[in-house]
Design a protein around this motif. Structure first.
Motif, PDB file in Angstrom:
ATOM      1  N   UNK A  64       0.818  -1.215   0.000  1.00 34.83           N
ATOM      2  CA  UNK A  64       0.000   0.000   0.000  1.00 34.83           C
ATOM      3  C   UNK A  64       0.850   1.262   0.000  1.00 34.83           C
ATOM      4  N   UNK A  65       0.170   2.369  -0.232  1.00 34.10           N
ATOM      5  CA  UNK A  65       0.820   3.666  -0.208  1.00 34.10           C
ATOM      6  C   UNK A  65       1.437   3.927   1.165  1.00 34.10           C
ATOM      7  N   UNK A  66       0.726   3.542   2.235  1.00 38.44           N
ATOM      8  CA  UNK A  66       1.239   3.751   3.585  1.00 38.44           C
ATOM      9  C   UNK A  66       2.493   2.917   3.828  1.00 38.44           C
ATOM     10  N   UNK A 121      -5.492  -1.896   1.290  1.00 38.70           N
ATOM     11  CA  UNK A 121      -4.807  -0.621   1.391  1.00 38.70           C
ATOM     12  C   UNK A 121      -4.908   0.158   0.100  1.00 38.70           C
ATOM     13  N   UNK A 122      -4.343   1.351   0.109  1.00 40.17           N
ATOM     14  CA  UNK A 122      -4.467   2.280  -1.018  1.00 40.17           C
ATOM     15  C   UNK A 122      -3.394   2.033  -2.063  1.00 40.17           C
ATOM     16  N   UNK A 123      -3.842   1.943  -3.312  1.00 44.14           N
ATOM     17  CA  UNK A 123      -2.895   1.811  -4.416  1.00 44.14           C
ATOM     18  C   UNK A 123      -2.175   3.132  -4.627  1.00 44.14           C
ATOM     19  N   UNK A 161       8.044  11.402  -4.859  1.00 49.58           N
ATOM     20  CA  UNK A 161       6.773  12.112  -4.815  1.00 49.58           C
ATOM     21  C   UNK A 161       5.717  11.263  -5.507  1.00 49.58           C
ATOM     22  N   UNK A 162       4.512  11.331  -4.969  1.00 48.79           N
ATOM     23  CA  UNK A 162       3.416  10.570  -5.546  1.00 48.79           C
ATOM     24  C   UNK A 162       2.901  11.270  -6.790  1.00 48.79           C
ATOM     25  N   UNK A 163       2.464  10.472  -7.747  1.00 42.46           N
ATOM     26  CA  UNK A 163       1.950  11.008  -8.990  1.00 42.46           C
ATOM     27  C   UNK A 163       0.484  10.628  -9.130  1.00 42.46           C
ATOM     28  N   UNK A 164      -0.256  11.524  -9.730  1.00 42.50           N
ATOM     29  CA  UNK A 164      -1.656  11.251  -9.994  1.00 42.50           C
ATOM     30  C   UNK A 164      -1.767  10.252 -11.148  1.00 42.50           C
ATOM     31  N   UNK A 165      -2.531   9.221 -10.967  1.00 48.95           N
ATOM     32  CA  UNK A 165      -2.725   8.242 -12.044  1.00 48.95           C
ATOM     33  C   UNK A 165      -3.928   7.390 -11.709  1.00 48.95           C
ATOM     34  N   UNK A 166      -4.410   6.727 -12.724  1.00 51.89           N
ATOM     35  CA  UNK A 166      -5.546   5.831 -12.537  1.00 51.89           C
ATOM     36  C   UNK A 166      -5.004   4.419 -12.293  1.00 51.89           C
TER      37      UNK A 166
END
Length: 515
Positions: A64-66, A121-123, A161-166
């Motif tokens: 997960x992201x966490x 968890x979060x992708x 850094x996190x990137x916006x994506x589907x």
């Protein structure tokens, strides 16, 4: 009160950029992560033939992201192994990591993108950039890399850094794309393809191994082929088949590896262990090592394996020679041609030997941090070493020497038969009849000079010859001496000295042309 010893945080920073000795070692760690994540397939794409980008994708449980944030912000080198009692869908032994393996790819690239779709968890998708000249900056205490936060020293080796994506629409698992590949890496692999004879490996790994077995060293094939071979040797993948080695040496292990349901593809090539030995004219000496269990300093050490000697013929490529130790199916380094520092010089016979020690329990504490080598004075390593050396000295090499004698005797018999047939052929051409050989009389050391009788009848020509062992000459020359005497007596049948000389010369040269 004793004083404490502490390791500086910068040590881990150094390790993160110089941990593995080859690209295959770094990629092996990512494959191992996928194994622990219950993946069934790992796909590695090298962007062949340009090598400007490398991707590693698996269909495992993901994270997960966490979990990624915890790993990036202090978890590198400090992430615990999965609990020993954690369940694995395919009942695989868990390899476990300290989290350093993720950054092993830093030896290939300066930045990479990672995305993961976990079961819970979060992708996420993130861009990771690693600082250039890290070692120099660490030593210089560059404040961007090393700084204090109160009483704590912080070492930063890059940023993310996190990137916006589907990313949620992607299938489950983890994907890493190294798109800032070091130019040296790309150039080296591009250059390796200039070996005109060995450019693109066949998609059938079995066919590729047949090519590999025809070269003395992987160096002849170049870095790309070496990457494939080293990955196939180190990853927990099956063999080509349960019959990849004679005498069922790996049949049980193949069955277990197949049940684990784990496949690794590199550029579409499905890898299997690079061991396939069959058809050696001299045969094989094999020894299957059954389950061994030793108690070393109150801890269990459990291992099994095999040793194989390809009789009379050197193994190819050279990199297949020696002993490879696997811990929970993962190769540690590669084949050790010293056979774990075996002390006895066995000459060329040591170049006929290959084998694997498969450790089921223990030896992990003997691993050096690169996971490519061992502390050779660790008691568990010494226990494995002692077992192997005793096996080699008392069982394997004595058997090899016995086989050498057997082969020598068989070879001598075959050679004697061929040479006697050649003698019969030469004499038959001179007499125009079928020829039969008969050996009689003649005792070594007898005073009377040895003679050959040439007897002709309606059935053909019979050469009555002394036993070669009775001739007073070196053993290697006795068959030749008997044959020359036969030719001499055959030539004497001519009516003139000149014809005798011509016939003897002609028969002798014909005999020696194929002797």
């Amino acid at each position: 009160m004793p004083n404490k010893i502490r390791v500086h945080e910068r040590a881990l920073g150094h390790l993160s950029r110089g941990l593995y000795r080859s690209p295959a070692s770094a990629l092996r760690e990512l494959v191992s992560n996928a194994w622990d994540a219950d993946a069934t397939v790992v796909r590695i794409d090298t962007n062949y033939p340009n090598f400007f980008q490398i991707s590693v994708e698996d269909n495992g449980d993901g994270f997960s992201k966490a979990e990624f944030e915890r790993l990036m912000e202090g978890g590198i080198g400090n992430s615990p192994k999965r609990p020993a009692d954690a369940t694995s869908v395919h009942e695989r032994p868990l390899i476990g990591r300290l989290g350093i393996g993720l950054l092993g790819i830093a030896q290939i690239c300066g930045a990479f993108t990672i995305s993961s779709v976990p079961k819970s968890g979060e992708a996420f998708k993130a861009r990771v950039r690693l600082w250039d000249l890290l070692r120099t900056r660490l030593d210089a205490k560059d404040q961007q890399v090393v700084h204090e936060d109160g009483a704590v020293t912080i070492v930063e080796i890059g940023e993310y850094e996190f990137e916006e994506s589907d990313v949620k629409k992607q299938p489950g698992g983890t994907r890493i794309i190294a798109d800032a590949v070091h130019p040296t890496f790309s150039h080296a692999f591009q250059q390796s393809l200039k070996f005109e004879k060995y450019q693109q490996p066949p998609l059938d790994w079995g066919k590729a191994l047949r090519i590999v077995s025809d070269v003395r060293s992987l160096q002849e094939l170049g870095d790309y082929w070496r990457l494939l071979w080293e990955l196939s040797a180190s990853c927990p993948v099956p063999y080509l088949s349960g019959k990849a080695l004679p005498d069922g040496l790996i049949a049980d292990d193949q069955k277990q590896l197949t049940q684990y349901d784990f496949a690794v593809f590199v550029d579409g090539i499905r890898l299997a262990k690079p061991v396939y030995l069959h058809g050696n004219p001299g045969g094989y000496t094999t020894r299957k090592i059954g389950r061994q269990k030793e108690r070393v300093y109150a801890r269990d050490l459990v291992f099994h394996g095999y040793v194989l000697v390809q009789e009379g013929t050197q193994l190819h490529p050279d990199e297949l020679r020696g002993i490879l130790i696997r811990i929970k199916n993962v190769g540690i380094g590669y084949y050790d041609p010293s056979m774990l520092d075996y002390r006895i010089n066995e000459g060329p016979r040591s170049r006929w030997l290959t084998g694997e020690i498969l450790v089921d329990e223990g030896l992990e504490d003997a691993l050096n941090i690169d996971r490519d080598s061992f502390n050779r004075f660790h008691p568990e390593y010494r226990a494995v070493q002692s077992y192997l050396h005793k096996l080699l000295q008392e069982k394997i090499f004595p058997r090899v020497y016995e086989q050498i004698d057997v082969r020598s005797e068989e070879k001598a018999k075959k050679k004697k038969k061929v040479r006697r047939e050649q003698l019969k052929k030469v004499v038959a051409q001179a007499t125009g009849t079928a020829v039969r050989l008969r050996f009689e009389g003649g005792v070594a050391g007898a005073e009377e000079a040895p003679r050959v009788e040439v007897k002709q009848s309606k059935e053909g020509t019979e050469l009555v010859m002394p036993e070669p062992s009775s001739l007073k000459t070196k053993k290697a020359y006795r068959e030749l001496a008997a044959a020359v005497l036969s030719l001499f007596e055959t030539a004497l049948r001519e009516t003139t000295r000149e014809r005798q000389r011509e016939t003897f010369t002609r028969l002798l040269l014909e005999l020696l042309s194929e002797w």
